[in-house]
Design a protein around this motif. Structure first.
Motif, short mmCIF file in Angstrom:
data_model
loop_
_atom_site.label_atom_id
_atom_site.label_comp_id
_atom_site.label_asym_id
_atom_site.label_seq_id
_atom_site.Cartn_x
_atom_site.Cartn_y
_atom_site.Cartn_z
N THR A 118 -1.23 50.45 110.16
CA THR A 118 -0.94 51.82 110.65
C THR A 118 -0.84 52.83 109.58
OG1 THR A 118 1.29 50.84 111.16
CG2 THR A 118 0.41 52.15 113.03
N TYR A 119 -1.58 53.85 109.77
CA TYR A 119 -1.48 54.91 108.76
C TYR A 119 -1.14 56.17 109.19
CZ TYR A 119 -4.62 51.36 106.49
OH TYR A 119 -5.29 50.41 106.09
N ASP A 120 -0.10 56.58 108.73
CA ASP A 120 0.90 57.78 109.18
C ASP A 120 1.39 58.39 108.00
OD1 ASP A 120 1.63 59.90 110.90
OD2 ASP A 120 2.26 58.23 112.31
N ASN A 121 2.56 59.47 108.04
CA ASN A 121 3.17 59.59 106.81
C ASN A 121 3.62 58.34 106.24
OD1 ASN A 121 2.62 62.21 107.64
ND2 ASN A 121 4.64 62.54 108.67
N THR A 122 4.16 57.52 107.04
CA THR A 122 4.71 56.17 106.34
C THR A 122 3.71 55.15 106.76
OG1 THR A 122 6.97 56.66 106.49
CG2 THR A 122 6.42 54.70 106.08
N CYS A 123 3.11 54.46 105.97
CA CYS A 123 2.09 53.43 106.42
C CYS A 123 2.63 51.91 106.30
CB CYS A 123 0.79 53.63 105.36
SG CYS A 123 0.15 55.07 105.11
N GLU A 124 1.99 51.31 107.45
CA GLU A 124 2.54 49.91 107.12
C GLU A 124 1.12 48.94 107.20
OE1 GLU A 124 6.39 48.36 109.61
OE2 GLU A 124 4.47 47.33 110.64
N ILE A 125 1.11 47.98 106.60
CA ILE A 125 0.10 46.86 106.77
C ILE A 125 0.71 45.56 106.73
CG2 ILE A 125 -0.16 46.68 104.07
CD1 ILE A 125 -3.28 46.78 104.61
N ARG A 126 0.06 44.66 107.80
CA ARG A 126 0.67 43.35 108.01
C ARG A 126 -0.52 42.36 107.40
NH1 ARG A 126 1.45 41.50 112.89
NH2 ARG A 126 2.78 39.66 112.35
N LEU A 127 -0.33 41.56 106.57
CA LEU A 127 -1.41 40.78 105.82
C LEU A 127 -0.69 39.06 106.30
CD1 LEU A 127 -1.15 42.81 102.77
CD2 LEU A 127 -3.07 42.66 104.38
N ALA A 128 -1.67 38.29 106.16
CA ALA A 128 -1.31 36.77 106.27
C ALA A 128 -2.22 36.30 105.16
CB ALA A 128 -2.11 36.27 107.32
N ILE A 129 -1.47 35.38 104.52
CA ILE A 129 -2.33 34.74 103.13
C ILE A 129 -1.90 33.37 102.93
CG2 ILE A 129 -0.34 35.59 101.59
CD1 ILE A 129 -2.71 36.27 99.42
N ARG A 130 -2.61 32.56 102.32
CA ARG A 130 -2.15 31.45 101.88
C ARG A 130 -0.64 31.27 101.47
NH1 ARG A 130 -6.66 27.37 99.54
NH2 ARG A 130 -5.18 26.17 99.41
N GLN A 131 0.12 30.34 101.69
CA GLN A 131 1.62 30.13 101.52
C GLN A 131 1.57 30.16 99.74
OE1 GLN A 131 3.67 26.64 102.94
NE2 GLN A 131 4.87 28.12 104.09
N SER A 132 0.52 29.49 99.19
CA SER A 132 0.82 29.36 97.81
C SER A 132 0.33 30.64 97.00
CB SER A 132 0.04 28.15 97.23
OG SER A 132 -1.46 28.78 97.47
N GLU A 133 -0.06 31.55 97.79
CA GLU A 133 -0.49 32.77 96.99
C GLU A 133 0.60 34.07 97.46
OE1 GLU A 133 -4.56 33.81 97.79
OE2 GLU A 133 -5.20 31.93 96.74
N ALA A 134 1.32 33.70 98.38
CA ALA A 134 2.21 34.62 99.09
C ALA A 134 3.06 35.43 98.04
CB ALA A 134 3.22 34.05 100.17
#
Length: 200
Positions: free
Chosen positions: A173-189
Motif C-alpha cells: 500500500t502506497y500512501d503517506n505511510t507505505c506498507e509492504i508485505r514480503l515472503a522470503i526463504r526462512q534462511s534469508e529473513a
C-alpha cells in the motif's frame, strides 16, 4: 551468521504434489498403497475414514504420516498387524525419501497364507515404496512473512532491496505511510529484516 548465511536453517522440504498409488502381492495377499499430500491431522483422519469405508472388506488398513517442514509430527499404525510390521516400514519409506506433508495408506487383502513378520515388513515396505515411486516429488520452501512500514520518500531504497533479494511481494500500500508485505526463504529473513531496518 553475517549476511544471512544461515546454512544451518533447513528452509526447504520435499513433499508429493498429488495422490499416487502402489501395489504389491505376496502369497495371494494384496497390498494396495495410496500416497496423499496432507497438511493437517484432520486431513489424515478424513482420508483414513474414507479408506476404511471404501475398503470395508479388507483385513487391514495400515498407515503412516509425516507432517511439517521440520518433520516433527508423525505417526505409524499397524491396524491389527503384528507390532511394527506395517506402520513402521511405511514410515521408513517416508523417512528414507525425506518426505513430509504425506500420508501413505496400505490396504491389505489377506490371501489365506501367513507371511510371517519379515514377510509383512517387506510387503508393507514395498507397497509404500511403489506408491512413492509413482508420485511426483517437489521441493517446497519454508517462508517467513515480513511486514515493513515506511515513509513514501524511502520507496526507491525499499524497492532496491526487494529487487536485490527477490522476496515475493504479498501486498503493498502506497500512501503517506507505505506498507509492504514480503515472503522470503526462512534462511534469508534476518538479512532482509536487517537491511530494511537500516533504512529507518
Amino acid at each position: 551468521m553475517v549476511n544471512g548465511q544461515c546454512s544451518m536453517v533447513n528452509d526447504s522440504y520435499k513433499t508429493i504434489t498429488a495422490t499416487s498409488e502402489g501395489y504389491y502381492t505376496e502369497k495371494r495377499s494384496k497390498f494396495l498403497a495410496f500416497a496423499h499430500h496432507v497438511e493437517t491431522v484432520d486431513e489424515v483422519k478424513q482420508l483414513l475414514a474414507d479408506y476404511r469405508k471404501k475398503y470395508y472388506d479388507a483385513r487391514h488398513v495400515c498407515y503412516a504420516y509425516m507432517l511439517g517442514a521440520g518433520r516433527e509430527e508423525f505417526r505409524a499404525n499397524d491396524d491389527g498387524e503384528p507390532s511394527s510390521t506395517a506402520g513402521k516400514p511405511i514410515l521408513g519409506q517416508i523417512n528414507s525419501n525425506e518426505l513430509s506433508d504425506i500420508l501413505i495408506v496400505v490396504v491389505r487383502y489377506y490371501g489365506g497364507v501367513n507371511l510371517g513378520t519379515s514377510g509383512l515388513i517387506v510387503a508393507y515396505r514395498e507397497a509404500a515404496a511403489d506408491a512413492i515411486a509413482h508420485a511426483t516429488v517437489e521441493v517446497r520452501q519454508v517462508e517467513e512473512v515480513i511486514t515493513y512500514t515506511f515513509a513514501y520518500p524511502q520507496m526507491n531504497d525499499v524497492m532496491r532491496i526487494v529487487k536485490e533479494m527477490n522476496p515475493r511481494i504479498l501486498s503493498q500500500t502506497y500512501d503517506n505511510t507505505c506498507e509492504i508485505r514480503l515472503a522470503i526463504r526462512q534462511s534469508e529473513a534476518d538479512q532482509l529484516r536487517n537491511r530494511l531496518s537500516k533504512l529507518l
